[in-house]
Design an enzyme around this catalytic site. Sequence first.
Site, PDB file in Angstrom:
ATOM      1  N   TRP A  33      28.527 -17.838  45.851  1.00 23.49           N
ATOM      2  CA  TRP A  33      29.230 -16.611  45.484  1.00 23.49           C
ATOM      3  C   TRP A  33      29.439 -15.687  46.679  1.00 23.49           C
ATOM      4  CZ3 TRP A  33      24.775 -18.362  43.022  1.00 23.49           C
ATOM      5  CH2 TRP A  33      23.563 -17.854  43.497  1.00 23.49           C
ATOM      6  N   GLU A  89      26.201 -12.146  39.467  1.00 25.75           N
ATOM      7  CA  GLU A  89      25.365 -10.946  39.384  1.00 25.75           C
ATOM      8  C   GLU A  89      24.612 -10.883  38.056  1.00 25.75           C
ATOM      9  OE1 GLU A  89      24.561  -8.674  41.609  1.00 25.75           O
ATOM     10  OE2 GLU A  89      25.759  -9.635  43.161  1.00 25.75           O
ATOM     11  N   THR A 117      16.285 -13.650  37.533  1.00 23.39           N
ATOM     12  CA  THR A 117      16.284 -15.111  37.543  1.00 23.39           C
ATOM     13  C   THR A 117      16.291 -15.578  38.991  1.00 23.39           C
ATOM     14  OG1 THR A 117      17.547 -15.181  35.473  1.00 23.39           O
ATOM     15  CG2 THR A 117      17.480 -17.205  36.771  1.00 23.39           C
ATOM     16  N   TYR A 143      17.099 -13.519  29.455  1.00 20.10           N
ATOM     17  CA  TYR A 143      17.523 -12.774  28.279  1.00 20.10           C
ATOM     18  C   TYR A 143      18.924 -13.188  27.818  1.00 20.10           C
ATOM     19  CZ  TYR A 143      13.597  -9.733  29.466  1.00 20.10           C
ATOM     20  OH  TYR A 143      12.355  -9.250  29.760  1.00 20.10           O
ATOM     21  N   TYR A 170      24.123  -0.790  39.080  1.00 17.93           N
ATOM     22  CA  TYR A 170      23.868  -1.739  40.166  1.00 17.93           C
ATOM     23  C   TYR A 170      24.885  -2.886  40.160  1.00 17.93           C
ATOM     24  CZ  TYR A 170      21.787  -5.290  43.090  1.00 17.93           C
ATOM     25  OH  TYR A 170      21.612  -6.228  44.065  1.00 17.93           O
ATOM     26  N   ASP A 211      18.461  -1.825  45.859  1.00 20.22           N
ATOM     27  CA  ASP A 211      17.593  -2.595  44.979  1.00 20.22           C
ATOM     28  C   ASP A 211      16.179  -2.574  45.550  1.00 20.22           C
ATOM     29  OD1 ASP A 211      17.660  -4.340  47.129  1.00 20.22           O
ATOM     30  OD2 ASP A 211      18.447  -6.051  46.009  1.00 20.22           O
ATOM     31  N   CYS A 257       8.815 -10.120  60.685  1.00 21.15           N
ATOM     32  CA  CYS A 257       9.652  -9.388  61.643  1.00 21.15           C
ATOM     33  C   CYS A 257      10.094 -10.254  62.822  1.00 21.15           C
ATOM     34  CB  CYS A 257       8.901  -8.177  62.169  1.00 21.15           C
ATOM     35  SG  CYS A 257       8.043  -7.217  60.908  1.00 21.15           S
ATOM     36  N   CYS A 286      12.071   0.504  63.971  1.00 22.32           N
ATOM     37  CA  CYS A 286      11.316   0.436  62.724  1.00 22.32           C
ATOM     38  C   CYS A 286       9.966   1.158  62.823  1.00 22.32           C
ATOM     39  CB  CYS A 286      11.100  -1.016  62.330  1.00 22.32           C
ATOM     40  SG  CYS A 286      10.122  -1.220  60.826  1.00 22.32           S
TER      41      CYS A 286
END
Length: 309
Positions: free
Chosen positions: A38, A51, A57, A98, A136, A154, A208, A219
Amino acid sequence: MSEANDSATALLPGEDALAAVRSGLIAWYEADHREYPWRETDDPYAILVSEIMSQQTQLGRVVSAWADFLDRWPTVEALADAPRGEVVSFWSSHSLGYNNRAKYLHEAATQIVTEYDGAFPETPDELQELMGVGPYTANAVASFAFNTGNAVVDTNVKRVLYRAFDVPDDDTVFEGVADELMPAGDSRVWNNAIMELGGVACEKTPRCDAAGCPWREWCHAYETGDFTAPDVPTQPSFEGSRRQFRGRVIETLGEYDELPLSKLGPRIRVDYGGDTGREWLEGLVSDLADDGLVERRERADETVVRLQS
């Protein structure tokens, strides 16, 4: 500039360093990233399916299910024309979690065909008008299909921002920093890149150096050695859960025109009876009927169940 934008800007490097942060991440992503089918398309239908399937999942399971789904229903029109029960049965047979998500995806396809003449809405706000599409998912489809999205936030992105720029664990601040950080007009590549960073380099146990994180120079966690991050909610165990047995009901009914409860129960669990007997099964079926996934009818002294047509 708003107070929220001021706060977000204060957490990020100066303008010159910020340009390097942005270009470094995009270059890192484009040089090497996980291959998912995708990511190779801008077809909004295919992206929406990916999505919805990817919600809670594992992506390894999604790859084959996504391909099978698109083979069976290659266009939004084909999905809208399909019986809902077949779509729900497919969802369950591929262990996609679901089953309501299958129902909503089918309803969204119907909306696109009947209300939008088959043309996908292109902005996050418009996409949220589709059944079962929250902020989202709407933003992800807008980003990856149309390059019109906002910054995706997210769990992985929060972890990255928390560690890299010492962003406090506050959703409003996360969103403000993510928006300030994303280059204007680049939501497609940027959102893929920052989620990839959280998925392969800035995991719960960071990698990292091994993953060549492009943000090590800036960072905060890499500098201090403190790699704590916001708590991540634990997914309830699937094995033996109500979710699992809901899925088994749908999968079993996909093999039959209809079944009485007396025959359905033993087919979905070997220990059917007692506390997990008739009353338990009636509650399970009642929930599925309330969700519009199955139909019940009384025949003599028996309740008969079938998939919603």
